[in-house]
Design a protein around this motif. Structure first.
Motif, PDB file in Angstrom:
ATOM      1  N   GLN A 101      29.191  48.740  42.064  1.00  0.00           N
ATOM      2  CA  GLN A 101      30.146  49.122  42.169  1.00  0.00           C
ATOM      3  C   GLN A 101      31.857  48.043  43.003  1.00  0.00           C
ATOM      4  OE1 GLN A 101      30.715  52.494  40.644  1.00  0.00           O
ATOM      5  NE2 GLN A 101      33.044  51.728  40.616  1.00  0.00           N
ATOM      6  N   VAL A 102      31.771  47.826  43.750  1.00  0.00           N
ATOM      7  CA  VAL A 102      32.455  46.664  43.617  1.00  0.00           C
ATOM      8  C   VAL A 102      33.195  45.490  43.168  1.00  0.00           C
ATOM      9  CG1 VAL A 102      32.454  45.319  45.221  1.00  0.00           C
ATOM     10  CG2 VAL A 102      31.754  47.167  46.946  1.00  0.00           C
ATOM     11  N   ILE A 103      31.834  45.346  42.144  1.00  0.00           N
ATOM     12  CA  ILE A 103      32.343  44.703  41.096  1.00  0.00           C
ATOM     13  C   ILE A 103      32.774  45.200  40.038  1.00  0.00           C
ATOM     14  CG2 ILE A 103      31.202  42.890  39.570  1.00  0.00           C
ATOM     15  CD1 ILE A 103      29.035  42.425  41.170  1.00  0.00           C
ATOM     16  N   VAL A 104      32.621  46.202  39.825  1.00  0.00           N
ATOM     17  CA  VAL A 104      33.440  47.247  38.852  1.00  0.00           C
ATOM     18  C   VAL A 104      34.628  47.449  38.829  1.00  0.00           C
ATOM     19  CG1 VAL A 104      33.552  49.322  38.091  1.00  0.00           C
ATOM     20  CG2 VAL A 104      30.868  48.297  37.601  1.00  0.00           C
ATOM     21  N   ASN A 105      34.765  47.778  40.059  1.00  0.00           N
ATOM     22  CA  ASN A 105      36.349  48.320  40.350  1.00  0.00           C
ATOM     23  C   ASN A 105      37.177  46.922  40.355  1.00  0.00           C
ATOM     24  OD1 ASN A 105      35.005  50.805  41.730  1.00  0.00           O
ATOM     25  ND2 ASN A 105      35.203  50.819  43.353  1.00  0.00           N
ATOM     26  N   GLY A 106      36.928  45.845  41.248  1.00  0.00           N
ATOM     27  CA  GLY A 106      36.877  44.535  40.596  1.00  0.00           C
ATOM     28  C   GLY A 106      37.182  43.726  39.609  1.00  0.00           C
ATOM     29  N   GLY A 107      36.331  44.362  38.616  1.00  0.00           N
ATOM     30  CA  GLY A 107      36.107  43.623  37.046  1.00  0.00           C
ATOM     31  C   GLY A 107      36.677  44.004  36.468  1.00  0.00           C
ATOM     32  N   THR A 108      38.097  45.203  36.293  1.00  0.00           N
ATOM     33  CA  THR A 108      38.040  45.780  35.111  1.00  0.00           C
ATOM     34  C   THR A 108      39.161  44.315  34.961  1.00  0.00           C
ATOM     35  OG1 THR A 108      39.898  46.753  35.998  1.00  0.00           O
ATOM     36  CG2 THR A 108      38.542  47.700  36.080  1.00  0.00           C
ATOM     37  N   PHE A 109      39.620  44.530  33.368  1.00  0.00           N
ATOM     38  CA  PHE A 109      40.389  43.452  32.921  1.00  0.00           C
ATOM     39  C   PHE A 109      42.149  43.372  33.116  1.00  0.00           C
ATOM     40  CE2 PHE A 109      43.814  41.883  30.119  1.00  0.00           C
ATOM     41  CZ  PHE A 109      43.182  41.125  29.162  1.00  0.00           C
ATOM     42  N   THR A 110      42.403  44.748  34.014  1.00  0.00           N
ATOM     43  CA  THR A 110      43.808  44.467  34.802  1.00  0.00           C
ATOM     44  C   THR A 110      43.431  43.775  36.156  1.00  0.00           C
ATOM     45  OG1 THR A 110      44.462  46.367  33.983  1.00  0.00           O
ATOM     46  CG2 THR A 110      45.700  45.607  36.026  1.00  0.00           C
ATOM     47  N   SER A 111      42.729  44.299  36.943  1.00  0.00           N
ATOM     48  CA  SER A 111      41.929  43.658  38.266  1.00  0.00           C
ATOM     49  C   SER A 111      42.208  41.768  38.171  1.00  0.00           C
ATOM     50  CB  SER A 111      41.338  44.522  38.862  1.00  0.00           C
ATOM     51  OG  SER A 111      41.071  45.514  39.101  1.00  0.00           O
ATOM     52  N   MET A 112      41.254  41.411  36.829  1.00  0.00           N
ATOM     53  CA  MET A 112      40.840  40.969  36.839  1.00  0.00           C
ATOM     54  C   MET A 112      41.484  39.178  36.130  1.00  0.00           C
ATOM     55  SD  MET A 112      37.479  39.353  36.745  1.00  0.00           S
ATOM     56  CE  MET A 112      36.190  39.662  36.573  1.00  0.00           C
ATOM     57  N   LYS A 113      42.858  39.725  36.344  1.00  0.00           N
ATOM     58  CA  LYS A 113      44.208  38.937  35.074  1.00  0.00           C
ATOM     59  C   LYS A 113      45.280  38.923  36.792  1.00  0.00           C
ATOM     60  CE  LYS A 113      48.277  38.801  32.310  1.00  0.00           C
ATOM     61  NZ  LYS A 113      48.808  40.402  31.365  1.00  0.00           N
ATOM     62  N   GLU A 114      45.182  39.779  37.847  1.00  0.00           N
ATOM     63  CA  GLU A 114      46.114  39.629  38.707  1.00  0.00           C
ATOM     64  C   GLU A 114      45.521  38.597  39.745  1.00  0.00           C
ATOM     65  OE1 GLU A 114      49.320  40.428  41.611  1.00  0.00           O
ATOM     66  OE2 GLU A 114      48.884  41.713  38.860  1.00  0.00           O
ATOM     67  N   SER A 115      44.307  38.449  40.453  1.00  0.00           N
ATOM     68  CA  SER A 115      43.534  37.965  40.682  1.00  0.00           C
ATOM     69  C   SER A 115      43.237  36.454  39.397  1.00  0.00           C
ATOM     70  CB  SER A 115      41.586  37.770  41.728  1.00  0.00           C
ATOM     71  OG  SER A 115      41.279  38.606  40.262  1.00  0.00           O
ATOM     72  N   SER A 116      43.464  36.348  39.061  1.00  0.00           N
ATOM     73  CA  SER A 116      43.462  34.998  38.215  1.00  0.00           C
ATOM     74  C   SER A 116      44.836  34.310  38.583  1.00  0.00           C
ATOM     75  CB  SER A 116      42.917  35.435  36.882  1.00  0.00           C
ATOM     76  OG  SER A 116      41.587  35.217  36.905  1.00  0.00           O
ATOM     77  N   LYS A 117      46.010  35.148  38.466  1.00  0.00           N
ATOM     78  CA  LYS A 117      47.050  34.498  38.901  1.00  0.00           C
ATOM     79  C   LYS A 117      47.230  33.198  39.867  1.00  0.00           C
ATOM     80  CE  LYS A 117      49.270  38.193  37.565  1.00  0.00           C
ATOM     81  NZ  LYS A 117      50.724  39.794  37.861  1.00  0.00           N
ATOM     82  N   GLU A 118      46.874  33.083  41.002  1.00  0.00           N
ATOM     83  CA  GLU A 118      46.629  32.242  41.211  1.00  0.00           C
ATOM     84  C   GLU A 118      46.287  31.274  41.107  1.00  0.00           C
ATOM     85  OE1 GLU A 118      45.196  31.144  46.432  1.00  0.00           O
ATOM     86  OE2 GLU A 118      44.874  33.245  45.823  1.00  0.00           O
ATOM     87  N   VAL A 119      45.477  30.691  40.733  1.00  0.00           N
ATOM     88  CA  VAL A 119      44.515  29.548  39.539  1.00  0.00           C
ATOM     89  C   VAL A 119      45.522  29.369  38.695  1.00  0.00           C
ATOM     90  CG1 VAL A 119      42.171  28.819  39.210  1.00  0.00           C
ATOM     91  CG2 VAL A 119      42.489  30.539  40.817  1.00  0.00           C
ATOM     92  N   MET A 120      45.627  30.621  37.851  1.00  0.00           N
ATOM     93  CA  MET A 120      46.381  29.786  36.344  1.00  0.00           C
ATOM     94  C   MET A 120      47.633  30.134  36.340  1.00  0.00           C
ATOM     95  SD  MET A 120      43.554  32.166  33.735  1.00  0.00           S
ATOM     96  CE  MET A 120      41.286  31.731  34.002  1.00  0.00           C
ATOM     97  N   GLY A 121      48.590  30.543  37.724  1.00  0.00           N
ATOM     98  CA  GLY A 121      49.622  29.842  37.282  1.00  0.00           C
ATOM     99  C   GLY A 121      50.056  31.112  36.390  1.00  0.00           C
ATOM    100  N   PRO A 122      51.080  30.115  35.169  1.00  0.00           N
ATOM    101  CA  PRO A 122      51.517  31.132  33.985  1.00  0.00           C
ATOM    102  C   PRO A 122      51.115  31.081  33.139  1.00  0.00           C
ATOM    103  CG  PRO A 122      52.437  28.666  34.651  1.00  0.00           C
ATOM    104  CD  PRO A 122      51.689  28.785  35.922  1.00  0.00           C
ATOM    105  N   PHE A 123      49.773  30.434  32.741  1.00  0.00           N
ATOM    106  CA  PHE A 123      49.505  30.749  32.050  1.00  0.00           C
ATOM    107  C   PHE A 123      48.523  31.847  32.211  1.00  0.00           C
ATOM    108  CE2 PHE A 123      49.414  25.919  32.197  1.00  0.00           C
ATOM    109  CZ  PHE A 123      49.983  26.136  30.599  1.00  0.00           C
ATOM    110  N   CYS A 124      48.655  32.693  33.135  1.00  0.00           N
ATOM    111  CA  CYS A 124      47.197  34.170  32.787  1.00  0.00           C
ATOM    112  C   CYS A 124      47.742  34.918  32.689  1.00  0.00           C
ATOM    113  CB  CYS A 124      47.229  34.464  34.687  1.00  0.00           C
ATOM    114  SG  CYS A 124      46.234  35.495  34.960  1.00  0.00           S
ATOM    115  N   ASP A 125      48.900  35.212  31.753  1.00  0.00           N
ATOM    116  CA  ASP A 125      49.397  36.009  30.724  1.00  0.00           C
ATOM    117  C   ASP A 125      48.826  35.651  29.886  1.00  0.00           C
ATOM    118  OD1 ASP A 125      50.698  37.559  32.583  1.00  0.00           O
ATOM    119  OD2 ASP A 125      52.555  37.262  32.309  1.00  0.00           O
ATOM    120  N   VAL A 126      48.421  34.262  29.119  1.00  0.00           N
ATOM    121  CA  VAL A 126      48.574  33.689  28.291  1.00  0.00           C
ATOM    122  C   VAL A 126      46.401  34.055  28.065  1.00  0.00           C
ATOM    123  CG1 VAL A 126      48.068  31.827  26.444  1.00  0.00           C
ATOM    124  CG2 VAL A 126      50.389  32.093  27.881  1.00  0.00           C
TER     125      VAL A 126
END
Length: 306
Positions: free
Chosen positions: A234-259
């Motif tokens: 359930q923890v993985i599900v709560n943090g594993g939606t597409f929206t959550s993954m996108k938000e958590s990836s911003k720090e690593v992917m920077g401006p390419f996160c939205d791509v």
């Protein structure tokens, strides 16, 4: 995973420095009949992959571009972090963003990583390093309906400086002809359809992940023989939606996160396909995948018929 995010950040910083040449061919590496991004792939890496020593315990993710690879890869890392908690801090645990993108020296360093190691690639079936077959490594394959895949791939190419840009009409024609990096979606699918019943292969779809992430995660963990509690899942599900993954990836992917994580929607193809293009794709699907097990799993009539 101490150096994992640092390496990912470095790769995206390298991508940001690339200026698209006037001649798009300068962005393409041709290797053994396939096209790859020349700024991310090298013949040295492909030769190193031939010597890669796989393990039976490895977790191997495979997907055609823009079918949910980055999303599922992160989910797999979260699962493995529960299976072997030490991987989060183990300095010997090497995160490999994608096999064909990795430098030979880091592939060599991955030999020291504790199991289970998570690997992934867009590679076509015949380009997967042979040791994965020799070790009977379990392979998780993600597919997405071809119309949404094409639209997402179009935006991906235009959004990344390491890939050729084009208009939608130009890209559609290239996509249908298989004249894109990693080749034809339909050839990719046809090959995996031949192996859909292999005991070491599990094929899931982007659409099923969107509709019921929890059930799909249970299927994945059972396939790999991992034991996770309902609370952990359930923890993985709560943090594993597409929206959550996108938000958590911003720090690593920077401006390419939205791509990389653009919309994550089902049915966005309707905003791009002309009636003629839709009929052309329908005919191609009918020719290649109608009546197959993978074709049924893709549920084409539900997701690709207007």
């Amino acid at each position: 995973m101490a150096d994992g995010n640092k390496v990912l950040l470095e790769r995206y910083e390298e991508v940001a420095k690339v200026t698209k040449p006037e001649n798009p061919e300068g962005l393409i590496l041709h290797y053994r009949g396939y096209q790859y991004p020349s700024k991310l792939c090298s013949t040295d890496t492909f030769q190193a992959l031939e010597k890669l020593e796989a393990r039976k315990e490895d977790v191997l993710l495979l997907a055609y571009p823009k079918c949910g690879y980055n999303w599922v890869k992160q989910l797999l890392h979260e699962i493995v972090a529960y299976v072997n908690p030490k991987t989060k801090e183990d300095e010997d645990y090497v995160i490999v963003p994608m096999l064909e993108f990795e430098r030979p020296e880091r592939l060599q360093k991955a030999k020291k990583s504790p199991s289970p190691r998570v690997f992934g690639a867009h590679l076509c079936y015949d380009e997967i390093p042979v040791s994965f077959f020799e070790k009977k490594t379990k392979m998780l394959v993600v597919f997405r309906n071809p119309k949404d895949t094409a639209v997402s791939y179009f935006h991906f190419c235009n959004g990344l400086p390491v890939l050729p840009s084009s208009t939608w009409d130009e890209f559609f024609n290239k996509f249908m002809a298989g004249d894109v990096c990693w080749g034809s979606y339909f050839n990719y699918a046809l090959t995996w359809n031949k192996h859909i019943d292999d005991e070491n292969v599990l094929i899931i779809t982007y659409e099923d992940l969107k509709m019921n992430l929890g059930e799909q995660l249970k299927q994945i963990t059972e396939f790999y023989g991992f034991t996770l509690s309902e609370e952990q899942l359930q923890v993985i599900v709560n943090g594993g939606t597409f929206t959550s993954m996108k938000e958590s990836s911003k720090e690593v992917m920077g401006p390419f996160c939205d791509v990389v994580f653009r919309k994550g929607e089902i049915g966005d193809w309707k905003n791009y396909f002309t009636e003629a293009q839709s009929k052309e794709m329908d005919a191609k699907f009918e020719e290649c995948l109608a009546g197959t097990k993978l074709g049924k799993k893709l549920n084409y009539d539900l997701y690709c018929k207007a």
